[in-house]
Structure formats: C-alpha cells, structure tokens
Design a protein around this motif. Structure first.
Motif, short mmCIF file in Angstrom:
data_model
loop_
_atom_site.label_atom_id
_atom_site.label_comp_id
_atom_site.label_asym_id
_atom_site.label_seq_id
_atom_site.Cartn_x
_atom_site.Cartn_y
_atom_site.Cartn_z
N TYR A 32 -21.11 37.47 -19.86
CA TYR A 32 -20.31 36.39 -19.24
C TYR A 32 -21.13 35.81 -18.06
N THR A 33 -21.82 36.45 -17.20
CA THR A 33 -22.79 35.56 -16.39
C THR A 33 -23.69 34.86 -17.10
N LEU A 34 -24.43 34.96 -18.08
CA LEU A 34 -25.27 34.48 -18.96
C LEU A 34 -24.69 33.10 -19.34
N VAL A 35 -23.21 33.41 -20.19
CA VAL A 35 -22.61 32.05 -20.52
C VAL A 35 -22.12 31.31 -19.60
N THR A 36 -21.68 31.56 -18.63
CA THR A 36 -20.82 30.76 -17.36
C THR A 36 -21.97 30.35 -16.71
N GLY A 37 -22.96 31.04 -16.20
CA GLY A 37 -24.27 30.60 -15.33
C GLY A 37 -24.91 29.52 -16.15
N GLY A 38 -25.23 30.02 -17.37
CA GLY A 38 -26.17 29.05 -18.00
C GLY A 38 -25.23 27.37 -18.33
N PHE A 39 -24.05 27.49 -18.48
CA PHE A 39 -23.36 26.49 -18.40
C PHE A 39 -23.76 25.67 -17.32
N TRP A 40 -23.81 26.25 -16.04
CA TRP A 40 -23.82 25.31 -14.80
C TRP A 40 -25.00 25.07 -14.72
N VAL A 41 -26.22 25.97 -15.27
CA VAL A 41 -27.56 25.43 -15.09
C VAL A 41 -27.86 24.23 -15.83
N VAL A 42 -27.19 23.88 -17.11
CA VAL A 42 -27.33 22.99 -17.93
C VAL A 42 -26.67 21.73 -17.25
#
Length: 162
Positions: A137-147
């Motif tokens: 969850y952290t990777l998907v949600t955080g990855g979205f915001w990093v992109v």
C-alpha cells in the motif's frame, strides 16, 4: 518574479491524468484496492464530481507550494522580503544574470522527485504504519505521489510552457 497560475493549473490537472493511469486495474488499481480494503461497491457510492473537484483543489494547493521548492529564483525573491520594488540593485543584476538558470522541465522534475521521495513518501509511510496498512500500500500510494510530484515539478519549473 510572478506566479504562473497556468502552469500550476496544468500541474494540478496532471495528477488526475496520472491517477487515471496509475490506478487502472491493469497497472496498480487492483493492488491498491486489495491493500486499501476498497471494493467496487464502495467506489460506486461516491459523488465523482465532488471527488475529482476536491482532488483538483488539493492538487492545486500542492502545486502552489511545490513551485517554491522547484524554482530557485523564489529564494532570491524571498531575500527581498517579497517586494521587488524595494530590492537593492544587486537583486536586478542577479536576476539578469541568473533569472532563467535551472528553469527546465528536467530540473523541476528532479526537485519534484526528491520532494516526493524524501518528504511525501515518508508521510504516507508513517500514516500507513499507524493505519496498519501493508508495505505494498505504501509503495503504490507513495509511488503515485512521487510520480505526480516529479511531473508537477517539471511542469511548474519549465519556462517553455507559458
């Protein structure tokens, strides 16, 4: 130095485009639904106009602050107290020499990426820890915001856009 509201609006709109792709079931949407406990039934219950409208307002607020992190010239402006009319002649000379320095999509994207990676991802990760969410969850949600921050930073910093 003026605030370019067109680039801020475009940057905010980019988060919706990235979201449509990122959270598509064939990309990360299925993983996100599973890890967040979201169901198709829950998703159908919301007012999409309000959801996207408020998301756009939040993204605009993010883009407004992000400009101060990706455009170095705001640092020079802040040294004048924000009022260019009261600035010393050295400010005008500095801006003449360096006014367009590092004002590229690539440079803004770099600073947006670093902001996303070192500020936003830890915030999302901390929330996920206390909400007992998975690392996925952290990777998907955080990855979205990093992109998103990477693209937003590039749009905001680029002189060529407007």
């Amino acid at each position: 130095m003026e605030i370019n509201f067109y680039s801020l609006i475009l940057a905010a709109l980019s988060t919706l485009v990235v979201g449509f792709v990122w959270y598509h079931p064939k990309v990360f949407g299925t993983i996100w639904m599973k890890e967040s406990g979201m169901t198709k039934e829950k998703m159908k219950g919301g007012n999409m106009l309000v959801l996207f409208g408020v998301s756009l307002v939040y993204a605009f607020l993010i883009s407004f602050i992000l400009q101060f992190l990706v455009i170095h010239q705001f640092g020079a402006l802040s040294m004048t107290g924000g009022d260019v009319t009261k600035a010393l002649p050295s400010y005008a000379a500095f801006m003449k020499d360096y006014g367009d320095a590092f004002r590229t999509f690539k440079h803004g994207a770099l600073h947006g990426f670093l902001t996303g990676l070192f500020m936003i991802l830890p915030v999302i990760g901390t929330n996920a820890l206390y909400e007992k969410r998975s690392f996925k969850y952290t990777l998907v949600t955080g990855g979205f915001w990093v992109v998103c921050f990477t693209i937003m930073g590039g749009i905001i910093c680029s002189l060529e856009l407007f």
